[in-house]
Design a protein around this motif. Sequence first.
Motif, PDB file in Angstrom:
ATOM      1  N   LEU A  51      -3.051 -21.923  15.696  1.00  0.00           N
ATOM      2  CA  LEU A  51      -2.641 -22.725  17.216  1.00  0.00           C
ATOM      3  C   LEU A  51      -4.866 -22.893  17.088  1.00  0.00           C
ATOM      4  N   ASN A  52      -5.535 -21.819  17.167  1.00  0.00           N
ATOM      5  CA  ASN A  52      -6.745 -22.360  17.725  1.00  0.00           C
ATOM      6  C   ASN A  52      -7.733 -22.150  16.473  1.00  0.00           C
ATOM      7  N   ALA A  53      -7.628 -21.144  15.795  1.00  0.00           N
ATOM      8  CA  ALA A  53      -8.780 -20.610  14.457  1.00  0.00           C
ATOM      9  C   ALA A  53      -8.744 -21.354  13.542  1.00  0.00           C
ATOM     10  N   GLY A  54      -9.336 -22.699  13.769  1.00  0.00           N
ATOM     11  CA  GLY A  54     -10.210 -23.307  12.425  1.00  0.00           C
ATOM     12  C   GLY A  54     -11.201 -22.509  11.333  1.00  0.00           C
ATOM     13  N   TYR A  55     -11.604 -21.853  11.976  1.00  0.00           N
ATOM     14  CA  TYR A  55     -13.037 -20.328  10.574  1.00  0.00           C
ATOM     15  C   TYR A  55     -12.174 -20.343   9.811  1.00  0.00           C
ATOM     16  N   LEU A  56     -10.099 -19.618  10.064  1.00  0.00           N
ATOM     17  CA  LEU A  56      -9.328 -18.961   9.911  1.00  0.00           C
ATOM     18  C   LEU A  56      -8.955 -19.647   8.181  1.00  0.00           C
ATOM     19  N   ALA A  57      -9.936 -19.304   7.468  1.00  0.00           N
ATOM     20  CA  ALA A  57      -8.629 -20.307   5.757  1.00  0.00           C
ATOM     21  C   ALA A  57      -8.158 -20.185   5.484  1.00  0.00           C
ATOM     22  N   SER A  58      -7.147 -19.077   5.869  1.00  0.00           N
ATOM     23  CA  SER A  58      -5.583 -19.072   5.071  1.00  0.00           C
ATOM     24  C   SER A  58      -4.769 -17.714   6.027  1.00  0.00           C
ATOM     25  N   MET A  59      -3.530 -17.840   6.650  1.00  0.00           N
ATOM     26  CA  MET A  59      -3.039 -16.930   7.655  1.00  0.00           C
ATOM     27  C   MET A  59      -2.790 -15.768   6.904  1.00  0.00           C
ATOM     28  N   SER A  60      -2.563 -16.123   5.512  1.00  0.00           N
ATOM     29  CA  SER A  60      -3.135 -15.142   4.355  1.00  0.00           C
ATOM     30  C   SER A  60      -3.509 -13.431   4.829  1.00  0.00           C
ATOM     31  N   THR A  61      -5.197 -14.131   5.151  1.00  0.00           N
ATOM     32  CA  THR A  61      -6.380 -13.404   5.350  1.00  0.00           C
ATOM     33  C   THR A  61      -5.822 -12.538   6.585  1.00  0.00           C
ATOM     34  N   PHE A  62      -5.243 -13.074   7.839  1.00  0.00           N
ATOM     35  CA  PHE A  62      -5.014 -12.191   9.048  1.00  0.00           C
ATOM     36  C   PHE A  62      -3.697 -10.743   8.564  1.00  0.00           C
ATOM     37  N   ASP A  63      -2.657 -11.896   7.644  1.00  0.00           N
ATOM     38  CA  ASP A  63      -1.699 -11.052   7.764  1.00  0.00           C
ATOM     39  C   ASP A  63      -2.217  -9.246   6.850  1.00  0.00           C
ATOM     40  N   LYS A  64      -3.163  -9.445   6.312  1.00  0.00           N
ATOM     41  CA  LYS A  64      -3.896  -8.841   5.250  1.00  0.00           C
ATOM     42  C   LYS A  64      -4.743  -7.204   6.106  1.00  0.00           C
ATOM     43  N   ALA A  65      -5.447  -8.503   7.043  1.00  0.00           N
ATOM     44  CA  ALA A  65      -5.949  -7.389   7.900  1.00  0.00           C
ATOM     45  C   ALA A  65      -5.029  -6.643   9.062  1.00  0.00           C
ATOM     46  N   TYR A  66      -4.131  -7.817   9.854  1.00  0.00           N
ATOM     47  CA  TYR A  66      -3.019  -7.048  10.470  1.00  0.00           C
ATOM     48  C   TYR A  66      -2.131  -5.870   9.587  1.00  0.00           C
ATOM     49  N   GLN A  67      -1.727  -5.835   8.364  1.00  0.00           N
ATOM     50  CA  GLN A  67      -1.847  -4.447   7.384  1.00  0.00           C
ATOM     51  C   GLN A  67      -1.833  -3.437   7.433  1.00  0.00           C
TER      52      GLN A  67
END
Length: 75
Positions: A51-67
């Motif tokens: 909802l808020n992170a226009g700076y995050l190009a792809s949610m898969s980047t978050f998924d990888k970082a969270y892993q």
Amino acid sequence: MYRESFYRYLMTQRDPNSQDDIAQFANNAQHDLTFPRQEQDYEKLSEYLELNAGYLASMSTFDKAYQMYQEKMSY
């Protein structure tokens, strides 16, 4: 057992000279004043970022970082 927040872990991945997706995510999250800094929960973080992170190009980047975060916290 103490478990650091995802944000705190993410800040260890910052590198202003790197083109790596996770480093870029960390660099940008550092400037996001409303980032949920104490949060550890995947669902809550994911919802915030969608909802808020226009700076995050792809949610898969978050998924990888969270892993990576989960692997580090499992020690």
